[in-house]
Design a protein around this motif. Sequence first.
Motif, mmCIF file in Angstrom:
data_model
loop_
_atom_site.group_PDB
_atom_site.id
_atom_site.type_symbol
_atom_site.label_atom_id
_atom_site.label_comp_id
_atom_site.label_asym_id
_atom_site.label_seq_id
_atom_site.Cartn_x
_atom_site.Cartn_y
_atom_site.Cartn_z
ATOM 1 N N LYS A 1 5.140 -8.178 -2.516
ATOM 2 C CA LYS A 1 4.739 -7.226 -1.487
ATOM 3 C C LYS A 1 5.946 -6.499 -0.910
ATOM 4 C CE LYS A 1 1.466 -6.505 2.203
ATOM 5 N NZ LYS A 1 0.317 -7.074 2.948
ATOM 6 N N SER A 2 7.073 -7.185 -0.832
ATOM 7 C CA SER A 2 8.275 -6.534 -0.299
ATOM 8 C C SER A 2 8.754 -5.413 -1.212
ATOM 9 C CB SER A 2 9.393 -7.557 -0.095
ATOM 10 O OG SER A 2 9.753 -8.170 -1.320
ATOM 11 N N HIS A 3 8.625 -5.607 -2.528
ATOM 12 C CA HIS A 3 8.986 -4.537 -3.459
ATOM 13 C C HIS A 3 8.003 -3.372 -3.335
ATOM 14 C CE1 HIS A 3 11.456 -7.440 -6.063
ATOM 15 N NE2 HIS A 3 12.268 -6.514 -5.610
ATOM 16 N N TRP A 4 6.708 -3.692 -3.249
ATOM 17 C CA TRP A 4 5.714 -2.629 -3.107
ATOM 18 C C TRP A 4 5.921 -1.845 -1.811
ATOM 19 C CZ3 TRP A 4 2.057 -2.146 0.796
ATOM 20 C CH2 TRP A 4 1.178 -1.062 0.637
ATOM 21 N N GLY B 1 -0.448 -0.630 -17.622
ATOM 22 C CA GLY B 1 -1.052 -0.977 -16.343
ATOM 23 C C GLY B 1 -2.190 -1.971 -16.372
ATOM 24 N N MET B 2 -2.543 -2.522 -17.548
ATOM 25 C CA MET B 2 -3.656 -3.475 -17.539
ATOM 26 C C MET B 2 -3.345 -4.682 -16.670
ATOM 27 S SD MET B 2 -3.657 -5.227 -21.323
ATOM 28 C CE MET B 2 -3.064 -3.823 -22.257
ATOM 29 N N LEU B 3 -2.055 -5.029 -16.546
ATOM 30 C CA LEU B 3 -1.605 -6.029 -15.579
ATOM 31 C C LEU B 3 -0.200 -5.657 -15.131
ATOM 32 C CD1 LEU B 3 -1.919 -9.851 -15.464
ATOM 33 C CD2 LEU B 3 0.349 -8.829 -15.274
ATOM 34 N N LEU B 4 -0.022 -5.557 -13.835
ATOM 35 C CA LEU B 4 1.287 -5.293 -13.241
ATOM 36 C C LEU B 4 1.492 -6.273 -12.096
ATOM 37 C CD1 LEU B 4 1.197 -1.378 -13.045
ATOM 38 C CD2 LEU B 4 2.533 -2.752 -14.656
ATOM 39 N N GLY B 5 2.642 -6.945 -12.080
ATOM 40 C CA GLY B 5 2.916 -7.918 -11.040
ATOM 41 C C GLY B 5 4.202 -7.608 -10.306
ATOM 42 N N ASP C 1 2.289 -12.885 -0.618
ATOM 43 C CA ASP C 1 3.570 -12.284 -0.999
ATOM 44 C C ASP C 1 3.604 -11.744 -2.426
ATOM 45 O OD1 ASP C 1 4.627 -12.908 1.476
ATOM 46 O OD2 ASP C 1 5.354 -14.876 0.824
ATOM 47 N N PHE C 2 2.731 -12.264 -3.290
ATOM 48 C CA PHE C 2 2.754 -11.860 -4.692
ATOM 49 C C PHE C 2 1.517 -11.026 -5.002
ATOM 50 C CE2 PHE C 2 5.216 -15.734 -4.329
ATOM 51 C CZ PHE C 2 6.399 -15.387 -4.979
ATOM 52 N N LEU C 3 1.749 -9.853 -5.596
ATOM 53 C CA LEU C 3 0.677 -8.900 -5.875
ATOM 54 C C LEU C 3 0.456 -8.766 -7.379
ATOM 55 C CD1 LEU C 3 1.687 -6.008 -3.416
ATOM 56 C CD2 LEU C 3 0.301 -8.049 -2.932
ATOM 57 N N CYS C 4 -0.791 -8.914 -7.784
ATOM 58 C CA CYS C 4 -1.170 -8.774 -9.187
ATOM 59 C C CYS C 4 -2.211 -7.662 -9.297
ATOM 60 C CB CYS C 4 -1.737 -10.087 -9.721
ATOM 61 S SG CYS C 4 -2.254 -10.015 -11.451
ATOM 62 N N PHE C 5 -1.808 -6.540 -9.872
ATOM 63 C CA PHE C 5 -2.711 -5.408 -10.062
ATOM 64 C C PHE C 5 -3.298 -5.500 -11.473
ATOM 65 C CE2 PHE C 5 0.660 -4.134 -7.141
ATOM 66 C CZ PHE C 5 -0.059 -3.611 -6.066
ATOM 67 N N VAL C 6 -4.622 -5.566 -11.574
ATOM 68 C CA VAL C 6 -5.251 -5.733 -12.884
ATOM 69 C C VAL C 6 -6.420 -4.773 -13.049
ATOM 70 C CG1 VAL C 6 -4.607 -8.146 -13.192
ATOM 71 C CG2 VAL C 6 -6.750 -7.590 -12.036
ATOM 72 N N HIS C 7 -6.631 -4.341 -14.289
ATOM 73 C CA HIS C 7 -7.843 -3.609 -14.616
ATOM 74 C C HIS C 7 -9.017 -4.582 -14.575
ATOM 75 C CE1 HIS C 7 -5.518 -0.280 -16.998
ATOM 76 N NE2 HIS C 7 -5.198 -0.337 -15.728
ATOM 77 N N GLU C 8 -10.192 -4.087 -14.285
ATOM 78 C CA GLU C 8 -11.345 -4.981 -14.189
ATOM 79 C C GLU C 8 -11.898 -5.368 -15.559
ATOM 80 O OE1 GLU C 8 -14.862 -3.492 -12.351
ATOM 81 O OE2 GLU C 8 -14.778 -1.562 -13.386
ATOM 82 N N ASP C 9 -11.433 -4.697 -16.625
ATOM 83 C CA ASP C 9 -11.953 -4.995 -17.967
ATOM 84 C C ASP C 9 -11.085 -5.989 -18.720
ATOM 85 O OD1 ASP C 9 -9.819 -3.290 -18.264
ATOM 86 O OD2 ASP C 9 -10.760 -2.035 -19.803
ATOM 87 N N ILE C 10 -10.520 -6.955 -18.007
ATOM 88 C CA ILE C 10 -9.721 -7.996 -18.647
ATOM 89 C C ILE C 10 -10.267 -9.373 -18.296
ATOM 90 C CG2 ILE C 10 -7.652 -6.548 -18.591
ATOM 91 C CD1 ILE C 10 -6.561 -8.505 -16.477
#
Length: 286
Positions: free
Chosen positions: A152-155, A145-149, A57-66
């Motif tokens: 799933k319902s919002h997305w 955008g290095m981390l966006l949380g 239910d929870f989505l964490c979009f992250v850059h790979e360089d973190i």
Amino acid sequence: MLSIITCSIDQTKLSLLKKSLTETTSLLYELIVIDNSKNKYNISQAYNLGAAQSKYDFLCFVHEDIIFKNKDWDRNFIHHLSNKKISLIGILGNIIKTRTPSGVYSNIQYTNRINQIQKLKDGTTVSYYDNPNEEDISEVAVLDGMLLGTTKSHWEKISFDEKIDGFHAYDIDFSLAMAQLGKVGVVYDILLEHCSFGSQTKEWASNQIIVTNKWKKFLPIQKGEADTRTLKIREKDDLIQFTIRLLNLRYKRNVSFKYSILVILKYPFHRINLFIIKQLLIQSFK
């Protein structure tokens, strides 16, 4: 409980991200890696593809360089997004989005909200912390955008705009879109180290123009304690800085000329005008 999504082009960086997740998380998670080594996707496409594959239910979009630095950050992540009033969280944001194309981080320091470690080119690190009101979460206009949380319902209601090509300004667009669903905020109990620097290329400039034009009816946006004076200061700085970047990038002449004339007309006695006129003259003869 948590789906972590990244767009990957570098196995070394991805390995460091994976290692930090193993060392800092305490909840069940899945890591969804969208392989973009052949540059098949723009970042919005990659993130939407990853979100569509997610099972939590929870989505964490992250850059790979973190690299995540604090233990149990995932519990804090879920805690913030369990608040139904919150639609999007990040670790770097700004309380103002002006009418001028601009990035998230500003020269006007007191409009930034951030808790982050930045790795420098010489291998040393510097910590950034701007939370003037000592809040748990600071409402902002835009997030980096290095981390966006989000959930799933919002997305599912608002996904990343795949028409924004490349890898720039998608985060500003997503922030402005998610603000239609709830509060967009910077949180301070998720600490990460960013291992590279963003680049301000011609693509960066083009995408900032596209996103600003897309949302121009809603701009400017002010959050928190931002007042009219602060907005004016930001509008001036953003216009001058964006114009300088266009000229330094040798961007399209008609666009550079447009913003240059705006600066000269709005701020006729500003010392930057000498640089602007000089650059316009140089570029007009090339």
